[in-house]
Write a protein that holds these residues in place. Structure first.
Motif, PDB file in Angstrom:
ATOM      1  N   THR A  88       0.817  -1.223   0.000  1.00 26.84           N
ATOM      2  CA  THR A  88       0.000   0.000   0.000  1.00 26.84           C
ATOM      3  C   THR A  88       0.844   1.263   0.000  1.00 26.84           C
ATOM      4  N   ASP A  89       2.053   1.202   0.550  1.00 34.42           N
ATOM      5  CA  ASP A  89       2.922   2.386   0.624  1.00 34.42           C
ATOM      6  C   ASP A  89       4.092   2.287  -0.345  1.00 34.42           C
ATOM      7  N   ALA A  90       3.856   1.696  -1.508  1.00 39.74           N
ATOM      8  CA  ALA A  90       4.926   1.543  -2.495  1.00 39.74           C
ATOM      9  C   ALA A  90       5.362   2.912  -3.003  1.00 39.74           C
ATOM     10  N   PRO A  91       6.669   3.194  -3.059  1.00 40.83           N
ATOM     11  CA  PRO A  91       7.133   4.536  -3.424  1.00 40.83           C
ATOM     12  C   PRO A  91       7.147   4.810  -4.924  1.00 40.83           C
ATOM     13  N   GLY A  92       7.069   3.788  -5.770  1.00 38.43           N
ATOM     14  CA  GLY A  92       7.203   4.001  -7.211  1.00 38.43           C
ATOM     15  C   GLY A  92       6.014   3.492  -7.988  1.00 38.43           C
ATOM     16  N   GLN A  93       6.175   3.551  -9.318  1.00 41.14           N
ATOM     17  CA  GLN A  93       5.160   3.035 -10.221  1.00 41.14           C
ATOM     18  C   GLN A  93       5.469   1.576 -10.559  1.00 41.14           C
ATOM     19  N   ALA A  94       4.482   0.905 -11.118  1.00 37.75           N
ATOM     20  CA  ALA A  94       4.639  -0.515 -11.425  1.00 37.75           C
ATOM     21  C   ALA A  94       5.643  -0.721 -12.552  1.00 37.75           C
ATOM     22  N   PRO A  98      15.269   0.522 -14.165  1.00 30.53           N
ATOM     23  CA  PRO A  98      16.287   0.962 -13.188  1.00 30.53           C
ATOM     24  C   PRO A  98      16.624   2.434 -13.354  1.00 30.53           C
ATOM     25  N   SER A  99      16.774   3.103 -12.216  1.00 26.82           N
ATOM     26  CA  SER A  99      17.077   4.527 -12.223  1.00 26.82           C
ATOM     27  C   SER A  99      17.899   4.852 -10.982  1.00 26.82           C
ATOM     28  N   GLY A 100      18.173   6.145 -10.798  1.00 20.72           N
ATOM     29  CA  GLY A 100      18.924   6.542  -9.620  1.00 20.72           C
ATOM     30  C   GLY A 100      18.164   6.295  -8.334  1.00 20.72           C
ATOM     31  N   GLU A 101      16.848   6.478  -8.372  1.00 13.16           N
ATOM     32  CA  GLU A 101      16.040   6.242  -7.178  1.00 13.16           C
ATOM     33  C   GLU A 101      15.836   4.763  -6.917  1.00 13.16           C
ATOM     34  N   PHE A 102      15.661   3.997  -8.001  1.00 13.73           N
ATOM     35  CA  PHE A 102      15.462   2.545  -7.888  1.00 13.73           C
ATOM     36  C   PHE A 102      16.533   1.858  -8.747  1.00 13.73           C
ATOM     37  N   PRO A 103      17.683   1.513  -8.162  1.00 13.79           N
ATOM     38  CA  PRO A 103      18.782   0.944  -8.956  1.00 13.79           C
ATOM     39  C   PRO A 103      18.415  -0.338  -9.697  1.00 13.79           C
ATOM     40  N   LEU A 104      17.493  -1.129  -9.163  1.00 12.24           N
ATOM     41  CA  LEU A 104      17.068  -2.367  -9.822  1.00 12.24           C
ATOM     42  C   LEU A 104      15.615  -2.305 -10.272  1.00 12.24           C
ATOM     43  N   GLY A 105      15.080  -1.123 -10.404  1.00  7.88           N
ATOM     44  CA  GLY A 105      13.711  -0.989 -10.864  1.00  7.88           C
ATOM     45  C   GLY A 105      12.695  -1.303  -9.774  1.00  7.88           C
ATOM     46  N   THR A 106      11.445  -1.460 -10.191  1.00 10.40           N
ATOM     47  CA  THR A 106      10.360  -1.761  -9.265  1.00 10.40           C
ATOM     48  C   THR A 106       9.611  -2.994  -9.735  1.00 10.40           C
TER      49      THR A 106
END
Length: 327
Positions: A88-94, A98-106
């Protein structure tokens, strides 16, 4: 004339040396208790073991990898946060790249794959260690009892061991995990119950070799019972084999746990590396080409299994130098 010292009722102090202690007193002063002697021997044995272990480069690499992974698993709440598993508190989109905020994606819920990978290390390592401990404990008890006792006791135990040995381990584990509740303890029990026969066979062979030595006959002649011989003489001599077998069984237990989780037979409320692979398959990561969702948990499983295998080979080589394992 010199004055004489006054006469008092006190006894004058003497500076004469005390009488030398006898040999028995010196021996009693320098003697150590049995517990202290045992602790000293243990320290010397551990020092020799570490000195030999350091000569195995592959074993050192495996140990360093395990220490790093264990530290990551212990410090998971500090590294990625305690709420990183929340849907419920997921910080990103589905399924973000990979990006600077999510090095391995979501993942499909918008949770960081890196955070899930860190949290999954706790479950995978815990299940692997506890399942390996249960497997080795059952195998050690069965092996020592079957090697010590003769007659129908050993026959029955070894026939049961042979039955478990010829049955497919993964099929038995799947059957147990299917009929029992889906939880982490079910997976541990399923792996431990189905993987002990190999350890039992090895321990029984070592027990037979130990009990053929002369000091076992001397212990029996002095009135040593079955429990005394098995616990005080046989068990310490089979422990090096048990230790080496444990390090090798852990990697197998982690692979089995990942397989059961991938098949959906583990607790769906906890995050594990095998469960991440199952979630990635259900989310269509294979067909969509989302490698960052598939590759990290698979590589983590392979890395931990390889690290335990390297440590197990090094331990086995140190405890049995005749094997000649490459360094």
């Amino acid at each position: 004339m010199t004055a004489e010292p006054p006469i008092t009722g006190e006894t004058p102090l003497t500076t004469e040396p005390s009488a030398p202690a006898g040999p028995l007193a010196e021996k009693a002063a320098t003697a150590k208790s049995p517990r202290a002697l045992k602790a000293a021997r243990m320290r010397r044995s551990l020092a020799r073991f570490w000195k030999e272990y350091r000569t195995h480069r592959s074993g050192l690499w495996g140990l360093a990898a395990l220490i790093l992974i264990a530290l990551i698993a212990i410090c998971a709440p500090l590294l990625v946060g305690a709420d990183s598993e929340s849907v419920t508190d997921a910080p990103g989109q589905a399924m973000e790249d990979p990006s600077g905020e999510f090095p391995l994606g979501t993942d499909q819920f918008g949770r960081s794959v890196l955070a899930l990978l860190v949290w999954g290390s706790r479950v995978s390592l815990t299940v692997g260690l506890l399942a390996a401990f249960l497997c080795v404990a059952i195998g050690t008890v069965v092996g020592i009892v079957a090697g010590h006792f003769r007659g129908w006791y050993a026959t029955v135990l070894m026939r049961v061991t042979d039955w478990f040995l010829v049955m497919p381990t993964l099929v038995l584990a799947i059957a147990l995990a299917t009929v029992m509740d889906r939880s982490m303890w079910t997976v541990i029990l399923a792996i431990g119950i189905t993987t002990w026969p190999t350890t039992a066979r090895l321990v029984r062979a070592q027990t037979l070799a130990v009990e053929s030595r002369p000091y076992i006959e001397r212990a029996r002649a002095l009135g040593g019972g079955h429990g005394h011989i098995m616990l005080r003489h046989v068990l310490p001599n089979v422990m090096p084999l048990v230790l080496a077998q444990t390090t090798l069984v852990i990697s197998s237990a982690i692979l089995t746990e990942s397989t059961l989780a991938f098949l959906g037979l583990s607790d769906p409320t906890v995050t594990s590396w095998g469960g991440m692979l199952q979630d990635a398959r259900e989310a269509g990561a294979v067909s969509a080409g989302h490698w960052w969702y598939l590759a990290p948990p698979g590589l983590a499983i392979a890395l931990v299994a390889l690290a335990f295998t390297l440590c197990g080979r090094a331990v086995e080589s140190v405890l049995n130098p005749r094997l000649g394992v490459a360094r």
